[in-house]
Design an enzyme around this catalytic site. Structure first.
Site, PDB file in Angstrom:
ATOM      1  N   ARG A 265       0.832  -1.195   0.000  1.00  0.00           N
ATOM      2  CA  ARG A 265       0.000   0.000   0.000  1.00  0.00           C
ATOM      3  C   ARG A 265       0.870   1.249   0.000  1.00  0.00           C
ATOM      4  O   ARG A 265       1.704   1.429   0.880  1.00  0.00           O
ATOM      5  CB  ARG A 265      -0.947  -0.010   1.204  1.00  0.00           C
TER       6      ARG A 265
ATOM      7  N   GLU B 101       0.647   4.184   0.952  1.00  0.00           N
ATOM      8  CA  GLU B 101       0.152   5.215   1.865  1.00  0.00           C
ATOM      9  C   GLU B 101       1.346   5.988   2.432  1.00  0.00           C
ATOM     10  O   GLU B 101       2.338   5.390   2.831  1.00  0.00           O
ATOM     11  CB  GLU B 101      -0.651   4.570   2.995  1.00  0.00           C
TER      12      GLU B 101
ATOM     13  N   ARG C 174       2.889   2.480  13.621  1.00  0.00           N
ATOM     14  CA  ARG C 174       1.991   1.339  13.415  1.00  0.00           C
ATOM     15  C   ARG C 174       1.614   1.115  11.948  1.00  0.00           C
ATOM     16  O   ARG C 174       0.695   0.351  11.668  1.00  0.00           O
ATOM     17  CB  ARG C 174       0.738   1.506  14.255  1.00  0.00           C
ATOM     18  N   HIS C 175       2.300   1.767  11.020  1.00  0.00           N
ATOM     19  CA  HIS C 175       2.002   1.592   9.599  1.00  0.00           C
ATOM     20  C   HIS C 175       3.234   1.098   8.840  1.00  0.00           C
ATOM     21  O   HIS C 175       4.365   1.503   9.125  1.00  0.00           O
ATOM     22  CB  HIS C 175       1.538   2.911   8.970  1.00  0.00           C
TER      23      HIS C 175
ATOM     24  N   GLU D 296      -6.950  -0.769  15.557  1.00  0.00           N
ATOM     25  CA  GLU D 296      -7.708  -1.716  14.739  1.00  0.00           C
ATOM     26  C   GLU D 296      -6.814  -2.861  14.298  1.00  0.00           C
ATOM     27  O   GLU D 296      -5.674  -2.647  13.876  1.00  0.00           O
ATOM     28  CB  GLU D 296      -8.274  -1.002  13.511  1.00  0.00           C
TER      29      GLU D 296
ATOM     30  N   SER E 226     -10.426  -6.010   9.521  1.00  0.00           N
ATOM     31  CA  SER E 226     -11.579  -5.472   8.808  1.00  0.00           C
ATOM     32  C   SER E 226     -12.236  -6.627   8.064  1.00  0.00           C
ATOM     33  O   SER E 226     -11.549  -7.448   7.442  1.00  0.00           O
ATOM     34  CB  SER E 226     -11.150  -4.384   7.824  1.00  0.00           C
TER      35      SER E 226
ATOM     36  N   ARG F 262       0.674  -6.278  13.076  1.00  0.00           N
ATOM     37  CA  ARG F 262      -0.129  -5.625  14.111  1.00  0.00           C
ATOM     38  C   ARG F 262      -0.532  -6.610  15.202  1.00  0.00           C
ATOM     39  O   ARG F 262      -0.602  -6.242  16.376  1.00  0.00           O
ATOM     40  CB  ARG F 262      -1.374  -4.967  13.498  1.00  0.00           C
TER      41      ARG F 262
END
Length: 434
Positions: free
Chosen positions: A211, A213, A219-220, A357, A360, A408
């Site tokens: 990704r 991003e 945490r990413h 989180e 999902s 995570r």
């Protein structure tokens, strides 16, 4: 190496060859000790200078720390040794000499910052704490795979080079594929849905996603390892049951099989596998509880996504893992099914750890016309996903699924400060090598 014995298996009376890294050398004058370290632990090698061959002693005591050596000799009981035994060497061979100037100290006596550790990951994972994290990560993956097999799920592998993104948008890494534009896949979502419509019915995948991003947070990551599950003939409630089951299986396996690693990390006394059912809060209930904490500067309203501070406030309030269900349709992807009697409400869910989180998921839209309408509602062109949508014309069963990141999960399980601690060679905005 033939006939090599792990240090942990060396017992008094054995004649062994042990091999590993020089952890430490202690020279006390007439007697000296080399501490040899391997995957299983450490063992003391004793040199009595006046009674041993001079070349043997010189080889053993002049070698640099972290050099790789093999030692052959007799194992004797010695209660003063770190592990209660020691080896009296008859032969020592230096297999690989280490530079005397190390970029970090694997013994941990001299601390190194995270960037230095990641730049020298090979040395870093010689540290007991780092090694423990990745032994636990491996146990988590083993336990999850076993759980999936126990419920009749088939492991699959899907493409990581794709023509279109799973959810559209710009968070894709482009590449040139034989003169055509392609992308690194951001999720196996569409492919695993296609497989539940096949003869496999229930599938899982553990693999990388990418990704683009532009996050730069603890945490990413831009490359992560995802655990994906999808099954036909289940709804979102049953999908949550499976999700909760995998998480509990992972925690239980670590509690049962990784006590030494937990001890190394200082977690042995406090680590607990969750036993109670995870609470299931609707999105509306979650908003109300977050607002009631008074921790946010502004009250949340229906349709808001949950910012980090809201997740933490609710996590502190709940005190453990929990689900948030029945999200607004507008903030969930096109493939999530809405309630027939309330199209503004989706059958999507998230699994939350008190810190963040984790998962999902949701029930998927399996009806062709409704699926295509979902594309249009979110501004996507269904023709770009023809390989996906056309299969829904040929009998796609009701199905549901979810995905969560291994990093995570391990991060929250072990209370790590930075997600990069849980991946060997992290990829983020600043790090492309090693």
């Amino acid at each position: 190496m033939q006939n090599r014995t792990f240090t942990a298996d060396a017992t008094p009376g054995d004649h062994v060859t042990v091999a590993g890294w020089v952890h430490e050398i202690r020279d006390l004058g007439g007697i000296a000790f080399l501490i040899l370290r391997d995957k299983s632990g450490k063992i003391q090698v004793k040199f009595e200078k006046d009674e041993m061959d001079e070349d043997l002693v010189e080889t053993g005591l002049n070698v640099h720390r972290e050099s790789v050596v093999s030692v052959t000799g007799d194992v004797e009981e010695e209660e003063r040794a770190p592990t209660g035994v020691e080896v009296t060497p008859e032969d020592i061979e230096v297999l690989a000499e280490a530079d005397p100037q190390l970029p970090l100290d694997p013994s941990g006596k001299v601390e190194a910052d995270l960037s230095t550790r990641l730049d020298n990951r090979t040395l870093d994972v010689r540290r007991p704490e780092s090694k423990a994290i990745f032994e636990i990560r491996a146990e988590v993956l083993r336990a999850v795979r076993d759980y999936f097999r126990d419920i009749g799920s088939t492991e699959i592998n899907t493409p990581k080079i794709v023509a279109t993104g799973t959810e559209g948008g710009t968070e894709l890494f482009p590449l040139t594929y034989f003169g055509e534009e392609a992308f690194m896949n951001q999720s196996p979502q569409l492919f695993k849905q296609l497989m539940v419509g096949s003869g496999l019915e229930r599938v899982f995948e553990i693999g990388p996603i990418f990704r683009a991003e532009e996050h730069n947070t603890p945490r990413h990551l831009n490359e992560a390892t995802m655990i994906d599950f999808e099954s036909s003939f289940i709804d979102h409630e049953e999908a949550m049951d499976v999700c909760e089951g995998t998480l509990k299986a992972a925690y239980s396996a670590v509690a049962e099989n990784c006590q030494d690693e937990l001890e190394t990390l200082g977690l042995a006394d406090e680590f607990e596998a969750p036993e109670d059912d995870f609470p299931r809060l609707t999105y509306e209930e979650a908003i109300e509880r977050i607002n009631a904490t008074g921790e946010l500067d502004e009250q949340l309203v229906w349709g808001d996504d949950l910012p980090t501070e809201a997740e933490r406030a609710l996590g502190d309030d709940v005190g453990g893992h929990y689900f948030i269900t029945d999200w607004p349709s507008e903030i969930k992807p096109f493939y999530i099914q809405d309630y027939d009697d309330d199209p503004d409400l989706s059958k999507g869910f998230d699994l939350m750890h008190p810190r963040m989180e984790l998962v999902s998921g949701g029930q998927r839209e399996h009806r062709y016309d409704n699926l295509v309408e979902g594309f249009h509602q979110q501004g996507l062109d269904p023709d770009q996903f023809d390989y996906y949508t056309k299969m829904f014309k040929y009998g796609m069963p009701p199905h549901a699924g979810w995905a969560y990141g291994v990093e995570r999960l391990v991060m929250t399980m072990l209370d790590l400060e930075n997600i990069r601690e849980a991946v060997l060679f992290p990829r983020d905005r600043q790090r492309l090598s090693p």
